[in-house]
Design a protein around this motif. Sequence first.
Motif, PDB file in Angstrom:
ATOM      1  N   THR A 172     -36.880   5.337   4.547  1.00 20.56           N
ATOM      2  CA  THR A 172     -36.186   4.878   5.751  1.00 20.56           C
ATOM      3  C   THR A 172     -37.169   4.313   6.765  1.00 20.56           C
ATOM      4  OG1 THR A 172     -36.337   7.068   6.783  1.00 20.56           O
ATOM      5  CG2 THR A 172     -34.366   6.598   5.450  1.00 20.56           C
ATOM      6  N   SER A 173     -36.674   3.417   7.608  1.00 20.93           N
ATOM      7  CA  SER A 173     -37.467   2.846   8.689  1.00 20.93           C
ATOM      8  C   SER A 173     -36.651   2.920   9.970  1.00 20.93           C
ATOM      9  CB  SER A 173     -37.838   1.389   8.398  1.00 20.93           C
ATOM     10  OG  SER A 173     -38.651   1.286   7.257  1.00 20.93           O
TER      11      SER A 173
ATOM     12  N   GLN B 178     -34.871   4.859  -1.081  1.00 18.81           N
ATOM     13  CA  GLN B 178     -34.671   6.114  -0.359  1.00 18.81           C
ATOM     14  C   GLN B 178     -35.492   6.158   0.923  1.00 18.81           C
ATOM     15  OE1 GLN B 178     -35.625   8.963  -3.548  1.00 18.81           O
ATOM     16  NE2 GLN B 178     -33.525   9.684  -3.390  1.00 18.81           N
TER      17      GLN B 178
ATOM     18  N   ASN C  42     -41.474  10.214   2.971  1.00 20.68           N
ATOM     19  CA  ASN C  42     -40.420   9.241   3.254  1.00 20.68           C
ATOM     20  C   ASN C  42     -39.793   8.704   1.967  1.00 20.68           C
ATOM     21  OD1 ASN C  42     -38.777   7.677   4.897  1.00 20.68           O
ATOM     22  ND2 ASN C  42     -40.281   6.064   5.174  1.00 20.68           N
TER      23      ASN C  42
ATOM     24  N   HIS D 209     -37.641   9.737  13.881  1.00 22.50           N
ATOM     25  CA  HIS D 209     -38.061   9.506  12.496  1.00 22.50           C
ATOM     26  C   HIS D 209     -39.323  10.318  12.193  1.00 22.50           C
ATOM     27  CE1 HIS D 209     -39.925   7.072   9.175  1.00 22.50           C
ATOM     28  NE2 HIS D 209     -38.658   6.962   8.783  1.00 22.50           N
TER      29      HIS D 209
END
Length: 242
Positions: free
Chosen positions: A12-13, A10, A112, A24
């Motif tokens: 994200t980058s 789950q 995150n 982000h």
Amino acid sequence: MDNFNEFDSQATSPNREAGAIISHALEIFKNTFLYCFLAVVIYFLLGFIIQMITGFNSQILVEQIKDSGGNINYQDIIAAPGFAAYSGANFFVTLLLAPIFVSLIYVANKSNFKQSITVSDIFFAYKQNFINIVIYALIAQIVLTISFLMCILPIFFVMPFFLLGYPILIFEKASAFDALKKSFNIAQENYGTILFTAVLAGLVSIAGIVLCCVGVYLTMPFAYIAMYSTYCAYFGAPKQLE
């Protein structure tokens, strides 16, 4: 690295682009806002207590600067009642409080990974590589202060070299000097992108000062969230620490 949990898909980058990194960071900042706000409140409350103890009144100094049309010299600032004592005490308190802001990087990672966050998480860095975080904060504070005194502009060119240090200290338990070296190397190889990211993060972080200073409570921690997003862009989302 043996304290990591299994990777959670789950997380994200962002891409290695300044815009993607800032987007982000903004998303995570929105989700962790209350904890960021709490960290800043703790910082400013202690700063207020230091002012009371040292007898320094920042509001009077601000009014003097306004009355002088901004032409007050450095000697007049130093001569302000309680300024020297306040500056010294504030310097050490800032170092001791550095782990609170660095803990926001840990909070960002939990967000995150869609994990629950608790108030105690903003003190995580006091038990995770505390000494090296304080040493790194000392080095960064000295270098950035010198850069600031050199007509302010050089600070923008120095910031990128420190941008990844705190995430490296948290997630890799590196020494202060190893973190500085690794951060320097990545910034050197990707200077344009990281410089632009640092400038954008800095502008968001100081936006509150423009809003009659009150908004700084809301925006100052963003720089640390941006550090986390930059780390994700270049190393991938780190597995969550226990």
